[in-house]
Design a protein around this motif. Structure first.
Motif, PDB file in Angstrom:
ATOM      1  N   ALA A   1       0.840  -1.206   0.000  1.00  0.00           N
ATOM      2  CA  ALA A   1       0.000   0.000   0.000  1.00  0.00           C
ATOM      3  C   ALA A   1       0.876   1.257   0.000  1.00  0.00           C
ATOM      4  O   ALA A   1       0.626   2.205  -0.761  1.00  0.00           O
TER       5      ALA A   1
ATOM      6  N   HIS B   1      -9.377  -0.202   5.529  1.00  0.00           N
ATOM      7  CA  HIS B   1      -9.201   1.215   5.874  1.00  0.00           C
ATOM      8  C   HIS B   1      -7.699   1.485   5.993  1.00  0.00           C
ATOM      9  O   HIS B   1      -6.998   0.871   6.802  1.00  0.00           O
TER      10      HIS B   1
ATOM     11  N   GLY C   1      -4.471   9.962  -4.481  1.00  0.00           N
ATOM     12  CA  GLY C   1      -5.267   9.042  -3.667  1.00  0.00           C
ATOM     13  C   GLY C   1      -6.203   8.188  -4.498  1.00  0.00           C
ATOM     14  O   GLY C   1      -6.351   6.981  -4.261  1.00  0.00           O
ATOM     15  N   ARG C   2      -6.821   8.797  -5.505  1.00  0.00           N
ATOM     16  CA  ARG C   2      -7.774   8.063  -6.356  1.00  0.00           C
ATOM     17  C   ARG C   2      -7.061   6.938  -7.119  1.00  0.00           C
ATOM     18  O   ARG C   2      -7.515   5.786  -7.139  1.00  0.00           O
TER      19      ARG C   2
ATOM     20  N   ARG D   1      -5.774   4.194  -4.706  1.00  0.00           N
ATOM     21  CA  ARG D   1      -6.878   3.371  -4.184  1.00  0.00           C
ATOM     22  C   ARG D   1      -7.330   2.335  -5.206  1.00  0.00           C
ATOM     23  O   ARG D   1      -7.558   1.168  -4.863  1.00  0.00           O
TER      24      ARG D   1
ATOM     25  N   GLU E   1      -7.250  -1.703  -4.661  1.00  0.00           N
ATOM     26  CA  GLU E   1      -8.428  -2.565  -4.759  1.00  0.00           C
ATOM     27  C   GLU E   1      -8.187  -3.721  -5.712  1.00  0.00           C
ATOM     28  O   GLU E   1      -8.618  -4.854  -5.456  1.00  0.00           O
TER      29      GLU E   1
ATOM     30  N   LYS F   1     -12.634  -3.633  -1.270  1.00  0.00           N
ATOM     31  CA  LYS F   1     -12.868  -2.189  -1.315  1.00  0.00           C
ATOM     32  C   LYS F   1     -11.886  -1.509  -0.357  1.00  0.00           C
ATOM     33  O   LYS F   1     -11.627  -2.008   0.738  1.00  0.00           O
ATOM     34  N   VAL F   2     -11.334  -0.374  -0.776  1.00  0.00           N
ATOM     35  CA  VAL F   2     -10.350   0.337   0.038  1.00  0.00           C
ATOM     36  C   VAL F   2     -10.833   1.753   0.338  1.00  0.00           C
ATOM     37  O   VAL F   2     -11.289   2.469  -0.564  1.00  0.00           O
ATOM     38  N   MET F   3     -10.757   2.134   1.599  1.00  0.00           N
ATOM     39  CA  MET F   3     -10.998   3.515   2.020  1.00  0.00           C
ATOM     40  C   MET F   3      -9.632   4.093   2.372  1.00  0.00           C
ATOM     41  O   MET F   3      -9.004   3.672   3.345  1.00  0.00           O
ATOM     42  N   LEU F   4      -9.163   5.045   1.559  1.00  0.00           N
ATOM     43  CA  LEU F   4      -7.797   5.562   1.705  1.00  0.00           C
ATOM     44  C   LEU F   4      -7.805   7.025   2.123  1.00  0.00           C
ATOM     45  O   LEU F   4      -8.453   7.864   1.488  1.00  0.00           O
ATOM     46  N   ASN F   5      -7.077   7.314   3.175  1.00  0.00           N
ATOM     47  CA  ASN F   5      -6.881   8.692   3.616  1.00  0.00           C
ATOM     48  C   ASN F   5      -5.405   9.048   3.514  1.00  0.00           C
ATOM     49  O   ASN F   5      -4.545   8.281   3.967  1.00  0.00           O
TER      50      ASN F   5
END
Length: 300
Positions: free
Chosen positions: A195, A230, A258-259, A262, A266, A272-276
């Motif tokens: 990641a 997450h 980020g887009r 992510r 995935e 599904k990934v929630m990336l901050n």
């Protein structure tokens, strides 16, 4: 029970010759990040391929480069050490070069191989870009004089041409052995590591020459909850101006990074990934041995 073979294969070369692209091509999936910028790879990364009774453990390495005033930071020394260390106790070495170009840094790599006892296969990459293919044969004959190679193969890592022939050549040097990894495992690295690398790849691809090498990524949170992962990632830079570049006008650059990261995550993780993402200034991290170790730059 049929005979099993298993061995370590170091992929070495100067920066930007296509080592990571070659390993990804062999594995059939993305394990090492790539970009057009030299020295994208900073760590040794193992890629594992098990084919029938043979297990190939490829070690992708940072590009070996000449130490100079602007390349004498702790991170540059780390990358050279990581590449050199990969040559210990391997069963075969693939030396990758770029078409008909031989540079001083290729000499540096060749010199490092002087005392390596394992067979060295010379792979001439990017031959698909050669303007005149007739230049290739005399060039291959010139290369034969540089050292005794186990084989010399022209190939294209990007398009896959002659890569299967390279694998067949490597297979000759795998010793009889049990397999060290499960047959379905493709890397020794964790999803957390991958990641961080995927975020760094998007930064290097999108910002090109705008952002120097003094940028790294630290994963602060990696949590898998009911098939939703997450991830919180911190991008470290050395100066406030670099932070401004990474965020971009109205935050557009960091959103784009980020887009893209992510979507790749995935695909890689099948979830599904929630990336901050955040950016933080940490002055001098790239020339601080202790800081590098704390950020995961270890030679263990």
């Amino acid at each position: 029970m049929s005979q099993q073979t298993c061995g370590f294969v170091a992929i070495v070369g100067r920066p930007n010759v296509g080592k990571s692209t070659l390993m990804n091509r062999i594995l059939g999936q993305k394990i090492s990040i790539t970009s057009r910028r030299p020295q994208t790879t900073r760590h040794q990364i193992m890629g594992i391929k098990t084919d029938k009774g043979a297990q190939f453990i490829y070690v992708d390495t940072p590009g070996m480069h000449i130490q100079s005033r602007d390349r004498n930071k702790a991170i540059n020394r780390f990358m050279n050490q990581a590449a050199t260390q990969a040559l210990r106790d391997v069963d075969c070495v693939v030396l990758l070069i770029d078409r008909t170009r031989w540079t001083d840094e290729d000499d540096v790599v060749l010199d490092k191989l002087t005392h390596v006892k394992a067979p060295v296969i010379l792979a001439v990459n990017k031959v698909d870009r050669l303007g005149d293919k007739r230049d290739l044969l005399p060039w291959l004959e010139t290369l034969q004089a540089k050292r005794e190679f186990a084989a010399i193969l022209p190939l294209s890592a990007k398009h896959g041409s002659n890569v299967a022939e390279l694998e067949s050549e490597v297979a000759k040097y795998l010793p009889e052995s049990i397999h060290y990894f499960p047959d379905d495992q493709v890397t020794d690295r964790s999803q957390r590591f991958l990641a961080a690398e995927l975020v760094r790849e998007k930064v290097m691809r999108q910002l090109g020459d705008e952002l120097p090498y003094q940028m790294t990524v630290e994963i602060e949170e990696f949590r898998d909850e009911q098939r939703i992962i997450h991830i919180s990632a911190l991008m470290l830079v050395e100066r406030p101006g670099q932070k401004k570049i990474l965020i971009g006008e109205n935050g557009e650059r960091i959103k784009s990074i980020g887009r893209e990261a992510r979507l790749d995550m995935e695909r890689a993780f099948g979830a599904k990934v929630m990336l901050n993402l955040w950016v933080k200034v940490k002055r001098g991290w790239s020339d601080d041995d202790r800081a590098l170790k704390s950020l995961g730059y270890n030679l263990d």
